[in-house]
Design a protein around this motif. Structure first.
Motif, PDB file in Angstrom:
ATOM      1  N   ARG A 130     -13.896 -11.897   7.898  1.00 30.55           N
ATOM      2  CA  ARG A 130     -13.861 -12.909   6.844  1.00 30.55           C
ATOM      3  C   ARG A 130     -14.454 -12.371   5.540  1.00 30.55           C
ATOM      4  O   ARG A 130     -14.036 -12.752   4.451  1.00 30.55           O
ATOM      5  N   THR A 131     -15.422 -11.476   5.672  1.00 27.28           N
ATOM      6  CA  THR A 131     -16.018 -10.879   4.474  1.00 27.28           C
ATOM      7  C   THR A 131     -15.059  -9.905   3.809  1.00 27.28           C
ATOM      8  O   THR A 131     -14.900  -9.896   2.582  1.00 27.28           O
ATOM      9  N   LEU A 132     -14.378  -9.105   4.607  1.00 26.67           N
ATOM     10  CA  LEU A 132     -13.457  -8.103   4.066  1.00 26.67           C
ATOM     11  C   LEU A 132     -12.249  -8.730   3.387  1.00 26.67           C
ATOM     12  O   LEU A 132     -11.631  -8.119   2.510  1.00 26.67           O
ATOM     13  N   ILE A 133     -11.884  -9.953   3.788  1.00 30.02           N
ATOM     14  CA  ILE A 133     -10.741 -10.633   3.166  1.00 30.02           C
ATOM     15  C   ILE A 133     -10.968 -10.826   1.671  1.00 30.02           C
ATOM     16  O   ILE A 133     -10.024 -10.883   0.885  1.00 30.02           O
ATOM     17  N   ASN A 134     -12.231 -10.908   1.274  1.00 27.54           N
ATOM     18  CA  ASN A 134     -12.554 -11.146  -0.130  1.00 27.54           C
ATOM     19  C   ASN A 134     -12.346  -9.918  -1.015  1.00 27.54           C
ATOM     20  O   ASN A 134     -12.577  -9.981  -2.220  1.00 27.54           O
ATOM     21  N   ILE A 135     -11.918  -8.808  -0.411  1.00 31.61           N
ATOM     22  CA  ILE A 135     -11.590  -7.609  -1.173  1.00 31.61           C
ATOM     23  C   ILE A 135     -10.074  -7.553  -1.316  1.00 31.61           C
ATOM     24  O   ILE A 135      -9.359  -7.444  -0.318  1.00 31.61           O
ATOM     25  N   ASN A 136      -9.575  -7.634  -2.531  1.00 32.21           N
ATOM     26  CA  ASN A 136      -8.123  -7.663  -2.748  1.00 32.21           C
ATOM     27  C   ASN A 136      -7.464  -6.301  -2.573  1.00 32.21           C
ATOM     28  O   ASN A 136      -6.305  -6.206  -2.173  1.00 32.21           O
ATOM     29  N   ASP A 137      -8.195  -5.245  -2.888  1.00 37.20           N
ATOM     30  CA  ASP A 137      -7.664  -3.881  -2.808  1.00 37.20           C
ATOM     31  C   ASP A 137      -7.728  -3.395  -1.358  1.00 37.20           C
ATOM     32  O   ASP A 137      -8.800  -3.257  -0.774  1.00 37.20           O
ATOM     33  N   THR A 138      -6.556  -3.125  -0.762  1.00 41.68           N
ATOM     34  CA  THR A 138      -6.503  -2.699   0.640  1.00 41.68           C
ATOM     35  C   THR A 138      -7.278  -1.418   0.878  1.00 41.68           C
ATOM     36  O   THR A 138      -7.973  -1.268   1.893  1.00 41.68           O
ATOM     37  N   GLN A 139      -7.173  -0.460  -0.043  1.00 47.36           N
ATOM     38  CA  GLN A 139      -7.880   0.804   0.103  1.00 47.36           C
ATOM     39  C   GLN A 139      -9.388   0.577   0.121  1.00 47.36           C
ATOM     40  O   GLN A 139     -10.124   1.199   0.900  1.00 47.36           O
ATOM     41  N   LYS A 140      -9.858  -0.339  -0.738  1.00 47.88           N
ATOM     42  CA  LYS A 140     -11.280  -0.666  -0.759  1.00 47.88           C
ATOM     43  C   LYS A 140     -11.705  -1.331   0.549  1.00 47.88           C
ATOM     44  O   LYS A 140     -12.808  -1.107   1.054  1.00 47.88           O
ATOM     45  N   GLN A 141     -10.817  -2.178   1.086  1.00 46.65           N
ATOM     46  CA  GLN A 141     -11.090  -2.807   2.380  1.00 46.65           C
ATOM     47  C   GLN A 141     -11.363  -1.741   3.437  1.00 46.65           C
ATOM     48  O   GLN A 141     -12.334  -1.818   4.186  1.00 46.65           O
ATOM     49  N   LEU A 142     -10.485  -0.742   3.463  1.00 43.51           N
ATOM     50  CA  LEU A 142     -10.597   0.316   4.471  1.00 43.51           C
ATOM     51  C   LEU A 142     -11.853   1.157   4.266  1.00 43.51           C
ATOM     52  O   LEU A 142     -12.470   1.617   5.230  1.00 43.51           O
ATOM     53  N   GLU A 143     -12.237   1.361   3.003  1.00 42.87           N
ATOM     54  CA  GLU A 143     -13.457   2.132   2.713  1.00 42.87           C
ATOM     55  C   GLU A 143     -14.688   1.401   3.242  1.00 42.87           C
ATOM     56  O   GLU A 143     -15.577   2.011   3.853  1.00 42.87           O
ATOM     57  N   ILE A 144     -14.738   0.091   3.012  1.00 40.45           N
ATOM     58  CA  ILE A 144     -15.852  -0.704   3.525  1.00 40.45           C
ATOM     59  C   ILE A 144     -15.832  -0.722   5.053  1.00 40.45           C
ATOM     60  O   ILE A 144     -16.879  -0.649   5.712  1.00 40.45           O
ATOM     61  N   TYR A 145     -14.633  -0.817   5.615  1.00 38.10           N
ATOM     62  CA  TYR A 145     -14.469  -0.806   7.075  1.00 38.10           C
ATOM     63  C   TYR A 145     -15.075   0.467   7.672  1.00 38.10           C
ATOM     64  O   TYR A 145     -15.811   0.419   8.672  1.00 38.10           O
ATOM     65  N   GLU A 146     -14.800   1.599   7.050  1.00 36.57           N
ATOM     66  CA  GLU A 146     -15.349   2.877   7.516  1.00 36.57           C
ATOM     67  C   GLU A 146     -16.874   2.871   7.436  1.00 36.57           C
ATOM     68  O   GLU A 146     -17.562   3.374   8.332  1.00 36.57           O
ATOM     69  N   LYS A 147     -17.417   2.310   6.370  1.00 33.52           N
ATOM     70  CA  LYS A 147     -18.875   2.251   6.218  1.00 33.52           C
ATOM     71  C   LYS A 147     -19.505   1.354   7.287  1.00 33.52           C
ATOM     72  O   LYS A 147     -20.594   1.644   7.789  1.00 33.52           O
ATOM     73  N   ILE A 148     -18.814   0.259   7.615  1.00 34.56           N
ATOM     74  CA  ILE A 148     -19.314  -0.643   8.663  1.00 34.56           C
ATOM     75  C   ILE A 148     -19.440   0.110   9.979  1.00 34.56           C
ATOM     76  O   ILE A 148     -20.442  -0.010  10.696  1.00 34.56           O
ATOM     77  N   LEU A 149     -18.407   0.898  10.301  1.00 37.86           N
ATOM     78  CA  LEU A 149     -18.407   1.654  11.555  1.00 37.86           C
ATOM     79  C   LEU A 149     -19.451   2.766  11.539  1.00 37.86           C
ATOM     80  O   LEU A 149     -20.178   2.976  12.519  1.00 37.86           O
ATOM     81  N   GLN A 150     -19.514   3.502  10.428  1.00 38.54           N
ATOM     82  CA  GLN A 150     -20.426   4.645  10.340  1.00 38.54           C
ATOM     83  C   GLN A 150     -21.893   4.224  10.366  1.00 38.54           C
ATOM     84  O   GLN A 150     -22.733   4.883  10.983  1.00 38.54           O
ATOM     85  N   LYS A 151     -22.209   3.110   9.681  1.00 43.02           N
ATOM     86  CA  LYS A 151     -23.605   2.711   9.539  1.00 43.02           C
ATOM     87  C   LYS A 151     -23.977   1.489  10.385  1.00 43.02           C
ATOM     88  O   LYS A 151     -25.100   0.987  10.288  1.00 43.02           O
ATOM     89  N   SER A 152     -23.028   1.016  11.200  1.00 46.95           N
ATOM     90  CA  SER A 152     -23.258  -0.164  12.049  1.00 46.95           C
ATOM     91  C   SER A 152     -23.806  -1.331  11.227  1.00 46.95           C
ATOM     92  O   SER A 152     -24.815  -1.954  11.569  1.00 46.95           O
TER      93      SER A 152
END
Length: 301
Positions: free
Chosen positions: A198-220
């Motif tokens: 639900r938090t990631l939906i607030n990012i309109n740029d798909t590439q930015k979504q994926l960048e944040i997604y990677e950070k979530i996984l890397q840094k838990s």
């Protein structure tokens, strides 16, 4: 000896009705239909096919083995539900985990409730039954909601009444389907919670979504940490005055902002001037999303 090898004494008399081709029951109006439909009957495993409308696409193998072990010791305690197709042929409506586990055990037959339903009714029964389960991931639930809306032609309001969920809850699940497929897969695999999605939906740029997604996984990252990261990302490039104005929204407005956001399924923004006047901003991601919000405001859904 394992109880799974013992055939349960359920519907033995009723089984004879199923083996009489001259009096095959095809509808609820047929002779003897009342003796069969809604009763527990022992059906041969080979006469049952899985439901193509099953919204669940994956089954945990360890969980299935545990259920199979229970069935081996105690038998199938809760009957599955099937709908009658052709003579001697049935299709699962609900209970696929029990059906699969019984196959693992090697059962020849299984207790089943028999229903007569068309494809649309079968789809609706399967979807609604599965939505009520506790172990579906958020994307499976979202897809089930979307299928009920698309294939049964339900509005969000009608769906809310059918499954006993708030309309805002349904809207929040449906919005998850707008996430990049990679992120949806991460949610299905348990790497992300619904809160993250639900938090990631607030990012309109798909590439930015994926960048944040990677950070979530890397840094838990927790949901709260992700929300802060998204706020910082969305604030980049905005004038300092605009950022300070947003931070200065009075506490008395915060509850209302939250209620607006939950009801509309969109991150509502409020800006308030020193004089007390202000502006309410409702973002939308597409023309379809715009129409959805418009209907909500008008009370049409």
């Amino acid at each position: 000896m394992a109880k799974a090898t013992k055939k349960q004494a359920l519907g033995r008399g009723l089984s004879a009705l199923l083996k009489d081709p001259d009096n095959d029951i095809k509808s609820a109006e047929d002779k003897n239909a009342d003796k069969l439909v809604g009763h527990i009957v022992e059906l041969e495993m080979s006469s049952i096919e899985v439901n193509p409308f099953q919204p669940r696409t994956s089954f945990n193998e360890d969980s299935l083995k545990e259920l199979a072990s229970s069935i081996r010791e105690l038998g199938v305690i809760q009957p599955i539900t099937v709908r009658k197709l052709d003579f001697g042929k049935f299709q699962l409506v609900s209970g696929e985990r029990r059906f699969r586990a019984s196959k693992l055990v090697g059962l020849d037959s299984i207790p089943a409730y028999i229903r007569i339903a068309n494809d649309q009714e079968s789809l609706e029964m399967a979807l609604v039954e599965n939505i009520q389960r506790q172990d579906l991931d958020p994307i499976e639930i979202s897809l089930s909601y979307q299928r009920l809306i698309d294939e049964i032609q339900l509005t969000q309001e009608q769906l809310s009444e059918r499954i006993g969920k708030n309309r805002s809850t349904i809207a929040n699940y449906l919005r998850l389907l707008k996430l990049d497929p990679i992120i949806q897969t991460g949610m299905r695999d348990g790497f992300l919670s619904m809160g993250h999605g639900r938090t990631l939906i607030n990012i309109n740029d798909t590439q930015k979504q994926l960048e944040i997604y990677e950070k979530i996984l890397q840094k838990s990252l927790s949901v709260r940490e992700t929300e802060q990261l998204v706020r910082e990302l969305n604030a980049e490039g905005k004038p300092a005055s605009a950022i300070s104005k947003k931070a200065a929204v009075p506490k008395t407005y915060k509850k209302g902002i939250k209620e607006f956001t939950e009801y509309l399924g969109a991150k509502v923004d409020v800006k308030v001037t020193k004089k007390g006047s202000g502006k309410l901003t409702i973002p939308f991601s597409s023309e379809e999303d715009f129409e959805r919000i418009k209907k909500l405001i008008r009370g049409e859904e």
